[in-house]
Design an enzyme around this catalytic site. Structure first.
Site, PDB file in Angstrom:
ATOM      1  N   VAL A  12     -18.693  42.258  90.122  1.00  0.00           N
ATOM      2  CA  VAL A  12     -18.408  43.167  91.288  1.00  0.00           C
ATOM      3  C   VAL A  12     -17.142  43.781  91.466  1.00  0.00           C
ATOM      4  O   VAL A  12     -16.141  43.291  90.907  1.00  0.00           O
ATOM      5  CB  VAL A  12     -19.049  42.303  92.502  1.00  0.00           C
ATOM      6  CG1 VAL A  12     -20.389  41.556  92.354  1.00  0.00           C
ATOM      7  CG2 VAL A  12     -17.997  40.945  92.529  1.00  0.00           C
TER       8      VAL A  12
ATOM      9  N   THR B 203     -14.052  43.941  93.095  1.00  0.00           N
ATOM     10  CA  THR B 203     -13.184  43.228  93.670  1.00  0.00           C
ATOM     11  C   THR B 203     -11.679  43.521  92.950  1.00  0.00           C
ATOM     12  O   THR B 203     -11.676  44.445  91.954  1.00  0.00           O
ATOM     13  CB  THR B 203     -13.301  41.794  93.669  1.00  0.00           C
ATOM     14  OG1 THR B 203     -13.230  41.301  92.349  1.00  0.00           O
ATOM     15  CG2 THR B 203     -14.551  41.214  94.232  1.00  0.00           C
TER      16      THR B 203
ATOM     17  N   TYR C   1     -10.195  32.204  81.893  1.00  0.00           N
ATOM     18  CA  TYR C   1     -10.948  32.435  82.703  1.00  0.00           C
ATOM     19  C   TYR C   1     -12.627  32.139  82.471  1.00  0.00           C
ATOM     20  O   TYR C   1     -13.293  31.240  83.128  1.00  0.00           O
ATOM     21  CB  TYR C   1     -11.079  33.967  83.268  1.00  0.00           C
ATOM     22  CG  TYR C   1     -12.152  34.338  84.476  1.00  0.00           C
ATOM     23  CD1 TYR C   1     -11.637  33.755  85.715  1.00  0.00           C
ATOM     24  CD2 TYR C   1     -13.287  34.642  84.267  1.00  0.00           C
ATOM     25  CE1 TYR C   1     -12.452  33.985  86.910  1.00  0.00           C
ATOM     26  CE2 TYR C   1     -14.091  35.022  85.226  1.00  0.00           C
ATOM     27  CZ  TYR C   1     -13.720  34.605  86.464  1.00  0.00           C
ATOM     28  OH  TYR C   1     -14.753  34.781  87.580  1.00  0.00           O
TER      29      TYR C   1
ATOM     30  N   LYS D  27     -15.054  29.221  83.689  1.00  0.00           N
ATOM     31  CA  LYS D  27     -16.514  29.483  84.173  1.00  0.00           C
ATOM     32  C   LYS D  27     -17.454  28.501  83.232  1.00  0.00           C
ATOM     33  O   LYS D  27     -18.299  28.105  84.037  1.00  0.00           O
ATOM     34  CB  LYS D  27     -16.812  30.990  83.945  1.00  0.00           C
ATOM     35  CG  LYS D  27     -16.161  31.842  84.634  1.00  0.00           C
ATOM     36  CD  LYS D  27     -16.004  31.554  86.167  1.00  0.00           C
ATOM     37  CE  LYS D  27     -15.012  30.767  86.843  1.00  0.00           C
ATOM     38  NZ  LYS D  27     -15.044  30.528  88.427  1.00  0.00           N
TER      39      LYS D  27
END
Length: 131
Positions: free
Chosen positions: A56, A58, A25, A29
């Site tokens: 955030v 999620t 990941y 990014k």
């Protein structure tokens, strides 16, 4: 998380490396930022920036994530439609509508070119240069 990305560009598809979801990941990014900066460099009349929406709450970020979910899309919208001179820039990295330092590798033109070549090999589409 792009700052934890591996800029060596070795095995970008993770075919040979031992799998690490977090590292994959972070690498993705970082390559997102590299691509945005490559587009900004190759097409200077196109506004191409990268941003961090924040950590955030999620499914991926988890319930304990400290940033406000309602603020996550604000910078994207601001960059896309604002008349604010601070948003009319290219080749920048933002967090909550403020410039933030990007991973130094993202500005390396050799890495940008390597990514563009790799993407062209995957897709058969080359990003043209502006003359």
């Amino acid at each position: 998380m792009h700052t934890g990305g591996d800029s060596s560009f070795k095995d970008p598809q993770w075919a040979k490396r031992r799998w690490s979801g977090t590292q994959a990941y972070s690498d993705s990014k970082l390559l997102d930022v590299v691509l945005a900066f490559a587009v900004a460099r190759r097409w200077p009349n196109v506004l191409s920036n990268a941003l961090e929406p924040g950590w955030v709450p999620t499914k991926m970020g988890g319930a304990g994530a400290p940033d406000d979910l309602s603020l996550a899309p604000v910078t994207q919208a601001w960059l896309a439609v604002s008349d604010d001179p601070a948003a009319a820039v290219t080749g920048q990295y933002f967090y909550h509508q403020q410039p933030r330092r990007a991973h130094p590798a993202a500005r390396q033109t050799d890495l940008q070119d390597e990514l563009l070549t790799y993407c062209a090999g995957l897709t058969g589409v080359q990003l043209p240069s502006v003359s």
